[in-house]
Design an enzyme around this catalytic site. Structure first.
Site, PDB file in Angstrom:
ATOM      1  N   GLU A 284      46.866 -23.101  61.918  1.00 49.71           N
ATOM      2  CA  GLU A 284      47.664 -22.548  63.021  1.00 49.71           C
ATOM      3  C   GLU A 284      49.125 -22.392  62.630  1.00 49.71           C
ATOM      4  OE1 GLU A 284      47.358 -24.730  66.702  1.00 49.71           O
ATOM      5  OE2 GLU A 284      45.762 -23.453  67.430  1.00 49.71           O
ATOM      6  N   HIS A 305      26.970 -31.279  46.053  1.00 50.73           N
ATOM      7  CA  HIS A 305      25.573 -30.855  45.908  1.00 50.73           C
ATOM      8  C   HIS A 305      25.298 -29.592  46.715  1.00 50.73           C
ATOM      9  CE1 HIS A 305      24.351 -34.616  43.819  1.00 50.73           C
ATOM     10  NE2 HIS A 305      25.474 -35.015  44.415  1.00 50.73           N
ATOM     11  N   LYS A 419      41.333 -15.854  74.446  1.00 52.06           N
ATOM     12  CA  LYS A 419      41.414 -16.373  75.823  1.00 52.06           C
ATOM     13  C   LYS A 419      41.492 -15.221  76.819  1.00 52.06           C
ATOM     14  CE  LYS A 419      43.880 -20.673  74.819  1.00 52.06           C
ATOM     15  NZ  LYS A 419      45.153 -21.348  74.927  1.00 52.06           N
TER      16      LYS A 419
HETATM   17  O1  PA5 Z   1      47.918 -26.466  68.768  1.00 48.20           O
HETATM   18  C1  PA5 Z   1      47.733 -25.930  69.833  1.00 48.20           C
HETATM   19  O2  PA5 Z   1      48.648 -25.536  70.541  1.00 48.20           O
HETATM   20  C2  PA5 Z   1      46.332 -25.739  70.396  1.00 48.20           C
HETATM   21  O3  PA5 Z   1      45.334 -26.151  69.541  1.00 48.20           O
HETATM   22  C3  PA5 Z   1      46.215 -26.577  71.653  1.00 48.20           C
HETATM   23  O4  PA5 Z   1      46.413 -27.910  71.310  1.00 48.20           O
HETATM   24  C4  PA5 Z   1      44.867 -26.380  72.339  1.00 48.20           C
HETATM   25  O5  PA5 Z   1      44.661 -25.029  72.619  1.00 48.20           O
HETATM   26  C5  PA5 Z   1      44.815 -27.190  73.607  1.00 48.20           C
HETATM   27  O6  PA5 Z   1      45.864 -26.848  74.443  1.00 48.20           O
HETATM   28  P1  PA5 Z   1      46.245 -27.739  75.673  1.00 48.20           P
HETATM   29  O7  PA5 Z   1      46.663 -29.054  75.195  1.00 48.20           O
HETATM   30  O8  PA5 Z   1      47.374 -26.989  76.335  1.00 48.20           O
HETATM   31  O9  PA5 Z   1      45.031 -27.815  76.564  1.00 48.20           O
END
Ligand code: PA5
Length: 444
Positions: A284, A305, A419
């Site tokens: 990310e 393996h 989303k």
């Molecule tokens: O790193 C990030 O921002 C995402 O992986 C969020 O942690 C994930 O989408 C969960 O989001 P939230 O904590 O707002 O529910």
């Protein structure tokens, strides 16, 4: 103290690569330390091991004690950054088989990290006949997967205990002021913990997001924070000997030289979810604007393996980063067998660690010969302090890496695309136009 070793890097990079990158590393360091780079609103994690909210930390410890005393299970609801760190640490320090072990701490079930009815139903069954509590974690407070799961588990709690007692068993970790979860928690009087504004999901394991579930599993969270603080001091110093600088420099130089995949490997199966956490952290943070190493992971020796063939002889895409966790807590030696039918007596009396270490060395040499650069991240051991160092090390190196790559390491604009489509297809109000457009595409 954790260290980074680069194995025979001269086969892949010019000898001057570290020196060449020094000015850019200094610039990245300055940006992280002073909060002046892209995404600087989200660099609260940089000084977190020193500046964390001590009052809240004490509340986390008190809540963990209460859960340990009144619950046989804790259901942890969260996804992505609100899930992987806690799971990684609990698995690594308490075992992936933690829930099956005899112990005096509650089982910990992670859910709300997907949309599988079977997975959800299974955890509902597992807690049906035991006392349990729920820790719902969502920074935004609006993420679909955990929100849906929370409906089920809140209903289960209220059916079992009534609304009032259920309310005493719900712990909400979310934004300090905003979001549906925060409003709900305040209106219901649930205990809340804060995901700080300046700490993004994937950097939040050392906040209440990770600390409450980790503490419930019996891990010493003070030691975890202490380890992180030790590494914070090393990284604040920076410089060519800093392990985060060395790791960031090597992986960036290899990327610039054409490598596109980084495989994180560990010889301890308990590390699997730490690798998942690492994948999110790097994926990310770096994977944007058409750039970034693709983070993948393997469990050795099991995957030698299976994936071992590709690593040895497939496309030369990858670099390999091996996490070594030192000596095992248990020392098991291979038994002697008088008949020696399996021809294994040459190993009789050898410890499993000895065999593992030879496998590690053999693999390192084989992969290097096969054209795979190897970086070794060496921790002293597998204690909470060691893991605190490792977590901070990877976070800091990730921030540096993002700035070397000239991306914002703290945003994740790409996560929104699926989303929006999902909301439209589910008929969420406000997405009507998009719904028709997507359905037409699907029905082509
Ligand atoms: O790193 C990030 O921002 C995402 O992986 C969020 O942690 C994930 O989408 C969960 O989001 P939230 O904590 O707002 O529910």
């Amino acid at each position: 103290m954790l260290d980074v070793k680069l194995f025979e890097m001269q086969s892949f990079l010019p000898p001057s690569y570290e020196e060449d990158l020094l000015p850019r590393l200094k610039d990245a360091q300055e940006k992280l330390q002073t909060g002046t780079g892209a995404g600087s609103d989200f660099t609260g994690w940089v000084h977190l091991p020193r500046d964390y909210d001590k009052e809240e930390f004490a509340r986390i410890q008190a809540a963990a004690k209460k859960i340990q005393s009144d619950s046989q299970a804790l259901v942890v609801i969260g996804i992505g950054g609100s899930y992987l760190g806690a799971r990684g640490v609990v698995d690594c320090l308490c075992s992936p088989n933690y829930n099956l072990k005899k112990k005096d701490t509650p089982n910990v079930y992670f859910i709300g990290n997907g949309l599988s009815a079977d997975a959800m139903g299974e955890v509902l069954d597992l807690v049906a006949d035991v006392d349990f509590s729920v820790n719902v974690i969502s920074k935004s407070g609006t993420t679909t997967e955990p929100a849906v799961a929370f409906r089920f588990f809140r209903e289960a709690l209220e059916k079992k205990y009534g609304r009032e007692e259920a309310g005493r068993r719900i712990y909400a970790t979310t934004d300090k002021a905003r979001g549906a979860l925060k409003s709900l928690a305040d209106s219901q009087g649930w205990e809340t913990f804060v995901v700080p504004d300046d700490v993004g999901g994937r950097y939040s394991v050392l906040t209440a997001v990770g600390l409450l579930p980790i503490a419930v599993a019996g891990v010493d969270i003070e030691a975890l924070m202490r380890g992180a603080a030790q590494m914070m001091d090393v990284c604040a110093e920076g410089g060519p000997a800093c392990p985060a600088w060395r790791y960031a420099a090597a992986r960036y130089a290899l990327y610039a030289a054409g490598r596109s995949v980084e495989i994180l490997a560990c010889y301890d199966p308990a590390f699997r979810f730490m690798s998942e956490w690492w994948k999110q952290l790097y994926g990310e943070s770096e994977g944007k604007e058409g750039k970034g190493l693709f983070p993948a992971s393997v469990d050795f020796t099991a995957d030698l393996h299976s994936m071992g063939q590709y690593i040895q002889q497939g496309q030369r895409l990858m670099l390999e980063t091996v996490v070594r966790l030192g000596a095992s807590a248990r020392q098991l030696c291979v038994p002697r067998d008088e008949d020696d039918g399996d021809g294994l007596n040459f190993l009789a009396g050898a410890s499993m660690d000895f065999i593992r270490d030879r496998a590690m060395e053999g693999t390192l040499l084989a992969h290097h010969e096969g054209g795979v650069p190897n970086l070794i991240v060496e921790a002293d051991g597998k204690t909470p302090e060691d893991l605190g160092q490792l977590i901070y090390f990877f976070e800091y190196a990730c921030g540096l890496s993002g700035y070397l790559l000239e991306v914002n390491p703290f945003d994740q604009p790409g996560v929104e695309a699926y989303k929006k489509n999902m909301f439209a297809l589910l008929g969420k109000p406000g997405y009507e136009g998009r719904k028709a457009e997507l359905e037409a595409k699907l029905n082509k």
